[in-house]
Design an enzyme around this catalytic site. Structure first.
Site, PDB file in Angstrom:
ATOM      1  N   HIS A   1      -3.213   7.550   1.816  1.00 29.84           N
ATOM      2  CA  HIS A   1      -3.603   6.196   1.415  1.00 29.84           C
ATOM      3  C   HIS A   1      -4.987   5.932   1.996  1.00 29.84           C
ATOM      4  O   HIS A   1      -5.282   6.301   3.131  1.00 29.84           O
ATOM      5  CB  HIS A   1      -2.588   5.184   1.950  1.00 29.84           C
ATOM      6  CG  HIS A   1      -3.040   3.768   1.764  1.00 29.84           C
ATOM      7  ND1 HIS A   1      -3.506   3.302   0.557  1.00 29.84           N
ATOM      8  CD2 HIS A   1      -3.119   2.729   2.637  1.00 29.84           C
ATOM      9  CE1 HIS A   1      -3.854   2.031   0.697  1.00 29.84           C
ATOM     10  NE2 HIS A   1      -3.634   1.665   1.946  1.00 29.84           N
TER      11      HIS A   1
ATOM     12  N   ASN B   1      -9.947   0.122  -0.374  1.00 28.72           N
ATOM     13  CA  ASN B   1      -8.480   0.190  -0.353  1.00 28.72           C
ATOM     14  C   ASN B   1      -7.954  -0.421  -1.658  1.00 28.72           C
ATOM     15  O   ASN B   1      -8.059  -1.623  -1.862  1.00 28.72           O
ATOM     16  CB  ASN B   1      -7.973  -0.586   0.870  1.00 28.72           C
ATOM     17  CG  ASN B   1      -6.457  -0.538   1.013  1.00 28.72           C
ATOM     18  OD1 ASN B   1      -5.748  -0.146   0.095  1.00 28.72           O
ATOM     19  ND2 ASN B   1      -5.968  -0.955   2.175  1.00 28.72           N
TER      20      ASN B   1
ATOM     21  N   CYS C   1       0.817  -1.227   0.000  1.00 19.81           N
ATOM     22  CA  CYS C   1       0.000   0.000   0.000  1.00 19.81           C
ATOM     23  C   CYS C   1       0.847   1.272   0.000  1.00 19.81           C
ATOM     24  O   CYS C   1       0.331   2.353  -0.302  1.00 19.81           O
ATOM     25  CB  CYS C   1      -0.955  -0.008   1.189  1.00 19.81           C
ATOM     26  SG  CYS C   1      -2.121  -1.369   1.103  1.00 19.81           S
TER      27      CYS C   1
END
Ligand code: UT7
Length: 324
Positions: free
Chosen positions: A251, A281, A114
């Site tokens: 993020h 996500n 990520c």
């Protein structure tokens, strides 16, 4: 005068298929209320069977080139952040290179889960500032739907597919935090935390693609502390205050993590770009997707100071400051 990586344009791509919380709650022991309350996610996009990570990345890259007014043959560096490559090798970046019609320079992947986009941005920025490349595409592209265990309600409700890209070009300017371009990037890793977030497969372990495994609470606990440290490092290095930040583009893992970062910086929610509700996500794609949304709808304007921060498997984490 100093060489800086200027962001000339950005692009994004989301697969057409949308999977809502409601649909998930018909297949699993979960509910729209639980997912919304604990994560802020309402829906996610899922790639079609014949869509690969490189297809998503190419679509985003083409849009970034168009917005920047740059031809594909001017690009001499492609860095693609992905944990869901089309194949074990070659790099998805080379597939994208071929798909967008670029034949010059170097194309390779970065794997920092990520945090991938922040890592890729940092690598590309260093190439440009050293004069090793002039025009770079930095891409985050993922098809996480392919590595989810669709029976594990603790993970499968959290992720989605998508891609985002930024076109960087080296140019001379004053090199201060007031000048345009990538100001600084700050990267960190700590491999002791492998077991908190990993995929239980790979070419050299069991020859399988594997599924994502996560101890959500443990990741959450580390995320808030480590991203806060990375933000402090970015501000300190450039002698900036939290009040200098025009936009936080974090993020997008969990609205509770995003809100706690914004609160710490005392940033009003109007200054935070949130897409987690619609995209979930998307790992390395989440920051460029959010950035592109806010640039395209006119929220982010030329001269604005953008703070990006991320945390992912490894653990990896980091931050970046960019003056648009
Ligand atoms: O991008 C990489 C970084 N990743 C992250 O930043 C993710 C960080 N972690 C998180 O966002 C959160 O920890 C989660 C959203 C993953 C989980 O939220 P939580 O508040 O930490 O919940 P929990 O894991 O402690 O679970 C609470 C309860 C449990 O039930 P019991 O043991 O209390 O009876 C879970 O079994 O919620 C249950 N649960 C669910 N219930 C309904 C877990 N997943 C679900 C679900 N639907 N999908």
């Amino acid at each position: 005068m100093a060489l800086r990586s200027l962001a000339l344009g950005c692009g994004s791509y989301l697969p057409a298929q949308v999977l809502t919380n409601e649909e998930l709650s018909q297949r699993l022991q979960t509910s729209d209320i639980w997912i919304r309350k604990r994560t802020g996610i309402c829906q996610r996009h899922i790639a079609a069977d014949d869509e690969m990570t490189s297809d998503l990345g190419s679509a985003a890259a083409r849009q970034a080139l168009e917005q920047a007014g740059i031809d594909a043959d001017e690009v001499d560096l492609i860095v693609c952040a992905t944990s869901t490559p089309d194949e074990t090798f070659p790099a998805t970046a080379t597939r994208i290179q071929e798909q967008i019609g670029c034949t010059r320079g170097a194309a390779f992947d970065i794997q920092a889960v990520c945090s991938g986009f922040v890592f890729a941005l940092s690598v590309a920025d260093n190439f440009l500032r050293l004069g090793q490349a002039r025009t770079a595409l930095v891409i985050g592209a993922e098809t996480f739907s392919r590595i989810l265990d669709w029976e594990d309600r603790g993970t499968c409700v959290l992720f989605g597919d998508g891609a985002g890209a930024v076109l960087l070009r080296a140019a001379e300017n004053g090199g201060t935090p007031q000048d345009a371009g990538v100001i600084s990037t700050h990267l960190y890793s700590d491999g002791r935390h492998h077991d908190a977030l990993y995929v239980d497969g790979g070419p050299s372990s069991n020859g399988q693609v594997g599924h994502l495994r996560m101890e959500g609470k443990e990741v959450f606990r580390h995320a808030v502390v480590r991203m806060a440290d990375a933000i402090d490092a970015a501000l300190e290095k450039n002698d900036l205050k939290a009040s200098d930040i025009d936009w936080m583009v974090p993020h997008q893992a969990n609205i509770r993590i995003i809100e706690s970062m914004a609160k710490r910086l005392d940033l009003p929610k109007e200054r935070v770009v949130v897409t987690v509700d619609r995209h979930a996500n998307t790992s390395a794609a989440s920051i460029p997707l959010a950035l592109c949304e806010a640039v395209t709808d006119g929220r982010i304007k030329r001269g604005d100071l953008i703070l990006m921060e991320a945390m992912g498997g490894g653990f990896t984490w980091g931050s970046a400051l960019l003056r648009w």
